[in-house]
Structure formats: C-alpha cells, structure tokens
Design a protein around this motif. Sequence first.
Motif, PDB file in Angstrom:
ATOM      1  N   TYR A  36      -8.332 -30.244  17.443  1.00 41.64           N
ATOM      2  CA  TYR A  36      -9.297 -30.738  18.419  1.00 41.64           C
ATOM      3  C   TYR A  36      -9.974 -29.621  19.218  1.00 41.64           C
ATOM      4  O   TYR A  36     -11.182 -29.666  19.464  1.00 41.64           O
ATOM      5  CB  TYR A  36      -8.628 -31.706  19.401  1.00 41.64           C
ATOM      6  N   ALA A  37      -9.205 -28.639  19.654  1.00 43.34           N
ATOM      7  CA  ALA A  37      -9.752 -27.603  20.531  1.00 43.34           C
ATOM      8  C   ALA A  37     -10.887 -26.828  19.870  1.00 43.34           C
ATOM      9  O   ALA A  37     -11.805 -26.352  20.552  1.00 43.34           O
ATOM     10  CB  ALA A  37      -8.644 -26.638  20.967  1.00 43.34           C
ATOM     11  N   ALA A  38     -10.834 -26.718  18.546  1.00 43.74           N
ATOM     12  CA  ALA A  38     -11.867 -25.971  17.820  1.00 43.74           C
ATOM     13  C   ALA A  38     -12.995 -26.860  17.320  1.00 43.74           C
ATOM     14  O   ALA A  38     -13.908 -26.382  16.637  1.00 43.74           O
ATOM     15  CB  ALA A  38     -11.230 -25.235  16.641  1.00 43.74           C
ATOM     16  N   ALA A  39     -12.958 -28.145  17.659  1.00 44.21           N
ATOM     17  CA  ALA A  39     -13.916 -29.102  17.096  1.00 44.21           C
ATOM     18  C   ALA A  39     -15.227 -29.185  17.859  1.00 44.21           C
ATOM     19  O   ALA A  39     -16.157 -29.849  17.392  1.00 44.21           O
ATOM     20  CB  ALA A  39     -13.281 -30.492  17.037  1.00 44.21           C
ATOM     21  N   GLY A  40     -15.329 -28.511  19.004  1.00 40.41           N
ATOM     22  CA  GLY A  40     -16.520 -28.625  19.837  1.00 40.41           C
ATOM     23  C   GLY A  40     -17.837 -28.400  19.105  1.00 40.41           C
ATOM     24  O   GLY A  40     -18.752 -29.237  19.180  1.00 40.41           O
ATOM     25  N   PRO A  41     -17.993 -27.268  18.366  1.00 44.00           N
ATOM     26  CA  PRO A  41     -19.264 -27.022  17.680  1.00 44.00           C
ATOM     27  C   PRO A  41     -19.600 -28.078  16.630  1.00 44.00           C
ATOM     28  O   PRO A  41     -20.777 -28.317  16.349  1.00 44.00           O
ATOM     29  CB  PRO A  41     -19.029 -25.645  17.030  1.00 44.00           C
ATOM     30  N   MET A  42     -18.584 -28.699  16.051  1.00 49.40           N
ATOM     31  CA  MET A  42     -18.821 -29.741  15.061  1.00 49.40           C
ATOM     32  C   MET A  42     -19.235 -31.052  15.731  1.00 49.40           C
ATOM     33  O   MET A  42     -20.035 -31.822  15.187  1.00 49.40           O
ATOM     34  CB  MET A  42     -17.552 -29.959  14.233  1.00 49.40           C
ATOM     35  N   ILE A  43     -18.683 -31.316  16.921  1.00 43.28           N
ATOM     36  CA  ILE A  43     -18.926 -32.587  17.606  1.00 43.28           C
ATOM     37  C   ILE A  43     -20.233 -32.589  18.392  1.00 43.28           C
ATOM     38  O   ILE A  43     -20.957 -33.595  18.413  1.00 43.28           O
ATOM     39  CB  ILE A  43     -17.754 -32.889  18.564  1.00 43.28           C
TER      40      ILE A  43
END
Length: 281
Positions: A36-43
């Motif tokens: 989740y923590a690394a999902a920002g750019p995808m979301i």
Amino acid sequence: MLTPRGDFVAHPHATDDPHQVGPVDHVFLGLKANSYAAAGPMIAPLLHEATSIIAAQNGIPWWYFHGLKGPYEGYRIESVDPAGAVTTALPLDRAVGCVVYAATEIEAPGVVRHLEGTRFSIGEPSGESTERCRSFSQAAVAGGLKCPVERDLRRDIWIKLMGNIAFNPISALARATMAGICRHDGTRELVRAMMAETVEVARRVGCDPGISIERRLRGAEKAGEHKTSTLQDLEKGKPLELDVLLAAVVELADLTGAEIPTLRAIHAVSDLLAENLVRAV
C-alpha cells in the motif's frame, strides 16, 4: 477461473498505466497490504474529488481508528501505517473497508481456482450508510457477488482475523493446510489459544466479535485442504503479509495492556521467517 459455479475465462481491460484509465468512482485494491505505501503513484491518476478506495485486505487496516469514537480515536498503528506512509498514499477520507470471505488459490499463471465464498462485506469507517457504499455494492451484486454494506465492519474484521492470525502463520511455519492444522491436536489447541488472545485485544479496543472460538474454528476447518495466502506466498518466495495480521495485534496489545504470550511467540518466529525470506531474495 476454475470454480464450483462453472469455469470461465475473463478478458478484462488491463493496463500498467493508470493515466490511460483516468479518474473513476471506485478504486478496488487487490494488493497485499505491504504494497500500500508504494501504491500512491499508481492510485493518484484514478482519483477525482469523490473517488473511494476500497481495500480488500486481511488483518487490521490502516484506517482502523479513523472515525472511531473512544480513547483511541485517530491512533495510527505504526506496524500497519509506518510513519503515515499508507495514509499518504491512501487518504483516510477516501477509505472504505472490505472484508473478503472467498478462498482461492493461484493454480498457474493467469489461472485462479475458487474454492468457496463470494461475499465481500464493505463498510464506512464511521459506520454510516453512504451512497458510495451503496453504489459499489449494487455493482458487485450485479456481477454475481454478495456485497452487504455493514454498519459495524470492524466486527467482521475481527471475526476474519481470528482465523487469519492463527492459520496463516502456522500454515507457513508448518507447511500445512487449514484442515491439516485442525487435525493435529497440538496445532488445534494453539489456534484456540491464539483466537482467545485475539478476542481479548478486540474487546480492549471496543469490539466484541460475538462468535465462539469453536464456531470460528469449525468454519475455518470447512475450507479443507486449502493453503492460506501466507503459505502460497512462502512457496512462491514472495513477501509475507504478516504485519497487518500479527504485528498490528501485538501493537494493540501493547497499547491496551492485554496479555498475549502465544501471539507474541508465534509473531517472533514468523517474523524471523519473513526476514530470512527477504534476505534470500
């Protein structure tokens, strides 16, 4: 998809560039919680001003104390949301909880075997019944799933966690299926102890799962020779999703003063297993 309801092949629209999709009403996350923590750019490219983020995960979610009245309101669980990285990627005001009651296994690349369960319970952290929950539920039901909107999704979270917190790490440590764990007298008693300690932590943060340990144990046993997701990840050399299952409950026990010797012991050995797996990659 191989399923008792009838095998089928799906051809979903897929892309690795979320900008090709653009803003949507709902983002449904099927990621492991440790991603989740690394999902920002995808979301981010998928969000408009009212987009909800519905995270289908096991264990304690990053939003757990958001909107929960009481002494722990707003508490950030470090083991789930380290330094607030998950909240940054997945803003709390967009979060809708989801508890999955489906048992599946990845049989081969692109081939999923569905063993049982079609229920995806959802709910707002505040407990409100909102239009965004109702609209997602309607879409899920139209697709052939069960998707009740729960007023108290935290109860569902703890009921599901009673099984996951015990069966997932034990299955990885013992390389055993759920039925195998239940058949062995020693591990069956270990599961009972872990469930009892989990219920105590749940009650101390204001939630009573309201289900007996024996009933929960029987429900898990019905899954048969099913490999938990943690055992499947171990066999594939993937990171183990244990922070939201075990570490979070240990942290909540520290917060509330609950005595959880069995959970602490299993957490220690499974955490070492996870560390060794990372070093081996």
